[in-house]
Design an enzyme around this catalytic site. Sequence first.
Site, PDB file in Angstrom:
ATOM      1  N   GLU A   1       0.830  -1.203   0.000  1.00 47.71           N
ATOM      2  CA  GLU A   1       0.000   0.000   0.000  1.00 47.71           C
ATOM      3  C   GLU A   1       0.866   1.256   0.000  1.00 47.71           C
ATOM      4  OE1 GLU A   1      -3.185   0.091  -1.162  1.00 47.71           O
ATOM      5  OE2 GLU A   1      -3.571  -1.351   0.433  1.00 47.71           O
TER       6      GLU A   1
ATOM      7  N   THR B   1       2.902   2.123  -2.148  1.00 47.76           N
ATOM      8  CA  THR B   1       4.203   1.876  -2.770  1.00 47.76           C
ATOM      9  C   THR B   1       4.178   2.146  -4.265  1.00 47.76           C
ATOM     10  OG1 THR B   1       3.659  -0.468  -3.030  1.00 47.76           O
ATOM     11  CG2 THR B   1       4.881   0.144  -1.059  1.00 47.76           C
TER      12      THR B   1
ATOM     13  N   GLY C   1     -16.814   4.499  -2.720  1.00 45.60           N
ATOM     14  CA  GLY C   1     -16.111   5.040  -1.575  1.00 45.60           C
ATOM     15  C   GLY C   1     -15.571   3.991  -0.625  1.00 45.60           C
TER      16      GLY C   1
ATOM     17  N   GLY D   1     -13.093   2.013  -1.166  1.00 45.26           N
ATOM     18  CA  GLY D   1     -11.681   1.749  -1.381  1.00 45.26           C
ATOM     19  C   GLY D   1     -11.414   0.549  -2.256  1.00 45.26           C
TER      20      GLY D   1
ATOM     21  N   SER E   1     -13.385   1.787  -7.626  1.00 41.68           N
ATOM     22  CA  SER E   1     -14.463   1.952  -8.594  1.00 41.68           C
ATOM     23  C   SER E   1     -14.089   2.935  -9.693  1.00 41.68           C
ATOM     24  CB  SER E   1     -15.742   2.413  -7.886  1.00 41.68           C
ATOM     25  OG  SER E   1     -15.523   3.620  -7.173  1.00 41.68           O
TER      26      SER E   1
ATOM     27  N   ASP F   1      -4.218   0.425  -9.501  1.00 35.84           N
ATOM     28  CA  ASP F   1      -5.635   0.093  -9.606  1.00 35.84           C
ATOM     29  C   ASP F   1      -6.028  -0.198 -11.046  1.00 35.84           C
ATOM     30  OD1 ASP F   1      -5.611   0.611  -6.936  1.00 35.84           O
ATOM     31  OD2 ASP F   1      -6.887   2.387  -7.036  1.00 35.84           O
TER      32      ASP F   1
END
Length: 373
Positions: free
Chosen positions: A30, A32, A115, A117, A120, A165
Site C-alpha cells: 500500500e 508503494t 467510496g 476503497g 471503482s 488500480d
Amino acid sequence: MRVVEAFREAYGDHPAGVWHAPGRVNLIGEHTDYNDGLVLPFAVPWGITAAVRPRDDGTVRIASLQAPGEDQVLGDLDLARGWARYAAGVFWALREEGHDVRGADILIDGDLPRGAGLASSAALEVVTALALSDLYGLGLEPMELARIGRRAENEFAGVPCGIMDQAVSALAREDHALFLDCRSLASRPVPFRPAEHGLRLLIIDTRVRHALGDGRYAERRQECANAAKRLGVPALRDVTDLASALQRLSGAERARAQHVVTEIHRVQAAVGLMRAGALDQLGSLLISSHLSLRDQFQVSCPELDVAVEAAVGGGARGARMTGAGFGGSVLALVPEGRLEDVEAAVREAYAARGWAEPGFLRAAPAAGARRIA
C-alpha cells in the site's frame, strides 16, 4: 441483462456491446505504487459494466443506474461533473494521444460500493478505455488501457494516483494476484487460491467514505517525494540502506520512508509465501502492514483499526486496511470455519461504539476487463 435494457430506455436503441472491468483489493503493497515500488493486488468479482454505442458527432452522453438523475450530455468534456469525470477523462486522454475517438452513448451499471476503497474509479476508466479501443479499432493492450486510465485520473480528474488500480483491473487473472513492478510496469500473475488452503478472503466495508481528492493523499505523495529528494534517490523504492536513510530524515518524511521501504519488502515476502504454498503465514504480514500504515504512514482511522483488531480477535489469521486509507475497507484472511465468528466480532465491536453496521463481502480473485456481450 439490465444494463442493456437501461441503455435502450435511455438512448432508444441497442448498444454496440457490453464490457466489464473489475474493482480490486490490494493484498499487500500500500502506497508503494507511486514510489516506483512493488504491489500485489487482485481483482474482485464486482466492478463496473458499461453498455456503449459510438457516436460520430463528438458528443459523450453518459448515465449510471447508480446515479439516477445525474445523466450528462457532454459536447465539451470539461463540463463533466463528479463520477463522470473519470470516464470523460478517458476520451480526453485518448484524443490527446492522437486516437480518432469521437463520441459515445454510455450506460453504466456497477456493484462496487462507492467510496469503499475498492477502486471503482479505476474500473470505470478501464471499462471505458476497453470499450473505446474495441469500438474504434485502437487495438490497445491491457497495460495501455491502464496507462490511459491513470492519465485520465491524474491529468483530467485531478487525482494523483499511481497505476496499480488500473493495471490490476485490466490485467488480472482469475485465481491469481498480480505482482506488479510500478516502475518498469513488468508484471506476472501469482497463483492465489485461498480456498484450496481452507482460507477465505473477507472484505469488511467500514462505511467510512474516503475521497482521494481531499488533499491528504496528495500530501502523502509529496512527503514521499520530499524524502526521496533529501536522500538523493529517484524514488523511495531505491533506498537500499534503511537504517542510514532514517538517520538522515526526520518527522513525516522519516515515517513515510520507513513505511514504503518496509512495505516493499513485505510484498516480496508475500510472493515468496504464496509460491511456497504457505498462505496461512500471510496473516502476520497483513497485520504488520496495517500497523505500519497506521503508525508510520498515518492513513488509517478508528473504524479501520477496530475492524482489524476485532477480525483478528474473532479468528482471522491476519487483517489490514486496503486502499488509500482514511476510510474504506479492511481485508481479512480467515479460516473457512471462522467467517461467521469474524463477522460477528466486527459487528459487536462497531455496535459497542455506536457506529453504523459494517458491510461484508466474501471475495475470490477474479478476471480482469473483458467484453461480455
